[in-house]
Design a protein around this motif. Structure first.
Motif, PDB file in Angstrom:
ATOM      1  N   MET A 159       1.992   1.799  -3.482  1.00 46.91           N
ATOM      2  CA  MET A 159       0.900   2.281  -4.344  1.00 46.91           C
ATOM      3  C   MET A 159       0.654   3.768  -4.136  1.00 46.91           C
ATOM      4  SD  MET A 159      -1.647  -0.979  -3.911  1.00 46.91           S
ATOM      5  CE  MET A 159      -3.090  -0.213  -4.628  1.00 46.91           C
TER       6      MET A 159
ATOM      7  N   GLN B 133       0.832  -1.206   0.000  1.00 43.37           N
ATOM      8  CA  GLN B 133       0.000   0.000   0.000  1.00 43.37           C
ATOM      9  C   GLN B 133       0.868   1.257   0.000  1.00 43.37           C
ATOM     10  OE1 GLN B 133      -3.494   0.130  -0.314  1.00 43.37           O
ATOM     11  NE2 GLN B 133      -2.925   2.258  -0.733  1.00 43.37           N
TER      12      GLN B 133
ATOM     13  N   ASP C  83      -2.362  -0.234  -9.139  1.00 43.14           N
ATOM     14  CA  ASP C  83      -2.806  -1.499  -8.514  1.00 43.14           C
ATOM     15  C   ASP C  83      -1.759  -2.588  -8.696  1.00 43.14           C
ATOM     16  OD1 ASP C  83      -5.126  -0.565  -7.523  1.00 43.14           O
ATOM     17  OD2 ASP C  83      -6.450  -1.578  -8.960  1.00 43.14           O
TER      18      ASP C  83
ATOM     19  N   SER D 276      -4.098   4.073 -13.233  1.00 50.04           N
ATOM     20  CA  SER D 276      -4.746   3.432 -12.085  1.00 50.04           C
ATOM     21  C   SER D 276      -4.491   1.926 -12.082  1.00 50.04           C
ATOM     22  CB  SER D 276      -6.254   3.712 -12.112  1.00 50.04           C
ATOM     23  OG  SER D 276      -6.819   3.218 -13.314  1.00 50.04           O
ATOM     24  N   TYR D 277      -4.458   1.348 -13.295  1.00 47.93           N
ATOM     25  CA  TYR D 277      -4.184  -0.087 -13.408  1.00 47.93           C
ATOM     26  C   TYR D 277      -2.765  -0.377 -12.943  1.00 47.93           C
ATOM     27  CZ  TYR D 277      -3.322  -4.662 -15.555  1.00 47.93           C
ATOM     28  OH  TYR D 277      -2.990  -5.967 -15.763  1.00 47.93           O
TER      29      TYR D 277
ATOM     30  N   THR E 151       0.338  -5.283  -6.278  1.00 45.98           N
ATOM     31  CA  THR E 151       0.236  -6.737  -6.496  1.00 45.98           C
ATOM     32  C   THR E 151       1.613  -7.372  -6.666  1.00 45.98           C
ATOM     33  OG1 THR E 151      -1.899  -6.433  -7.557  1.00 45.98           O
ATOM     34  CG2 THR E 151      -0.768  -8.519  -7.984  1.00 45.98           C
TER      35      THR E 151
END
Lengths: 292, 165
Positions: free
Chosen positions: A253, A250, A271, A267-268, A275
């Motif tokens: 991100m 997090q 994320d 935005s992809y 991941t």
């Protein structure tokens, strides 16, 4: 498409190559090593060097070696060298063996080189991420002499480096992962061998059952691969658990400034940053010794 | 010099004395100057793998090497697989498993598998499967190619490779 005409020169030594490059750099002379990025770019007429100076004829550049705590990778070491690395490379060799399988395809890995990947500096270069996360130094040669530069001062944009036109990247010096450290790598791409959309490489120094020094490198997300200090700080002193990994992911991100294109918006990629970091950390944790 | 220079390419054990400009790819030199049109060209920028050949047993894209770079190398193309009218075991496996339809990608797949098994006859099935992702086939859907490659792997495991002629 066919490459535009160019002159071809086979140097006998690196010094010979540097002298030739000094003469021809202004007109657009370039160094040819593996050619697995440069030649397609020439076929597409994105690159049209006036002359190619082919390092493939220079002896002694195709074998990596350990010097003290460093893995020295000269200019002609092919990707495929790391399929079955010398046991002397230790955990660094194991990590590189898992990374190399993500680099293009098998035939490309027979020709393409580690140093060429750093010189090309594609944002999705697995080796640029590896060199960045481990803190490599690069060795450059020109007729003006040699210099060493940290990888952080090398890549200055997507497919852009601080190399002077008359300089040759002759070797990368990669600090070996210290014994007892855990490492992991995770990459997401659309299909086997395709360019990385996002990837993370992590090295965790363990202090008992707590994480000591953490190196969290992120590639393919931003224009330049880099370590994410916010994620590293989030792990310091924590146990290696899914919870601490999620906190670090997090933090990354929140910290990144992702690239965007027509099919993968920022935005992809944001994320994806979380991941790939979570999964690379989980992979590193599988190398933890089993509880007694 | 950007002009043509005289070079010698050793292909399937035979020397070809040719003259070509540095910008000529190995794939084009094989087809146009050596008359060996078995090597096919698809994308010409390293993506499709149709032009895969072996150089010193390594499977490589011949569109991503210049002919001048291949001097002195042991170059092998699809023409070198059969001995006269006798197909190589790998070629026969391709027929038996129906691993080709239009055939355009076939020389590339054959040389990819040939080089891989020469380099690493003890390769695992999973690794071999992954290597097949290197080349594109738009007819068969890969399943039959994979079956032929697996049979070639079994064959390589149980036989000592003959030295290439």
């Amino acid at each position: 498409m066919k490459p535009a005409p160019f002159a071809y020169y086979r140097p006998a030594t690196l010094e010979d190559a540097a002298a030739r490059l000094a003469d021809g750099a202004d007109e657009g002379a370039m160094i040819l090593a593996g050619g697995q990025s440069l030649v397609p770019m020439m076929a597409l007429r994105v690159a049209y060097p006036s002359e190619l100076i082919d390092l493939n004829t220079v002896p002694g550049l195709d074998t990596p070696r350990v010097e003290g705590n460093t893995l020295v990778i000269p200019a002609l070491v092919r990707h495929a060298t790391f399929h079955t690395p010398d046991p002397a490379f230790g955990p660094t060799g194991d990590l590189m063996a898992s990374v190399v399988r993500h680099i293009a395809h098998h035939p490309i890995r027979q020709r393409g080189t580690f140093c060429g990947s750093l010189a090309h500096a594609d944002p999705s270069s697995e080796w640029a991420l590896t060199a960045t996360t481990l803190g490599a130094e690069l060795e450059l040669l020109s007729v003006r002499g040699t210099r060493r530069i940290p990888i952080a001062d090398w890549i200055d944009g997507a497919m852009s480096t601080t190399r002077e036109p008359d300089e040759i990247l002759t070797a990368a010096h990669l600090p070996l992962i210290p014994p007892g450290s855990l490492s992991g790598f995770y990459e997401v791409s659309r299909r086997a061998g395709d360019f990385a959309l996002g990837m993370a490489l992590v090295v965790l120094g363990m202090d008992g059952d707590r994480i000591g020094e953490a190196s969290i490198g992120l590639g393919g997300i931003e224009e330049i691969p880099r370590r994410i200090p916010e994620a590293e700080a989030a792990l310091q002193g924590q146990p290696a658990t899914p919870e601490s990994f999620a906190t670090a992911a997090q933090a990354a991100m929140d910290a990144v400034d992702p690239m965007s294109d027509a099919t993968t918006p920022a935005s992809y990629r944001r994320d994806l940053a979380g991941t790939v970091i979570r999964r690379a950390l989980a992979q590193a944790a599988t190398r933890l010794p089993a509880p007694v | 010099m950007t002009d043509k220079t005289a070079i010698t390419l050793t292909v399937n054990g035979s020397d070809h004395h040719i003259a070509c400009a540095p910008r000529k790819t190995l794939a084009d030199a094989l087809r146009e100057d050596c008359g060996l049109t078995g090597t096919h060209l698809g994308c010409e920028h390293g993506v499709c793998g149709a032009c895969t050949i072996t150089v010193n047993d390594a499977p490589v894209r011949s569109c991503l090497m210049f002919a001048v770079q291949a001097e002195g190398g042991d170059i092998r193309t699809v023409e070198g697989l059969a001995k006269g009218d006798d197909l190589s075991p790998l070629q026969q496996f391709f027929i038996d498993e129906h691993a080709l339809q239009c055939g355009y990608c076939t020389p590339g797949f054959l040389m990819l598998i040939e080089g891989t098994l020469r380099q690493t006859p003890d390769i695992s099935e999973d690794e071999l499967d992954e290597i097949l992702s290197s080349n594109l086939c738009r007819c068969t859907g890969y399943r039959n190619i994979l079956r032929a490659a697996r049979r070639a792997l079994d064959h390589a495991r149980t036989t000592t490779p003959e030295p290439a002629a």
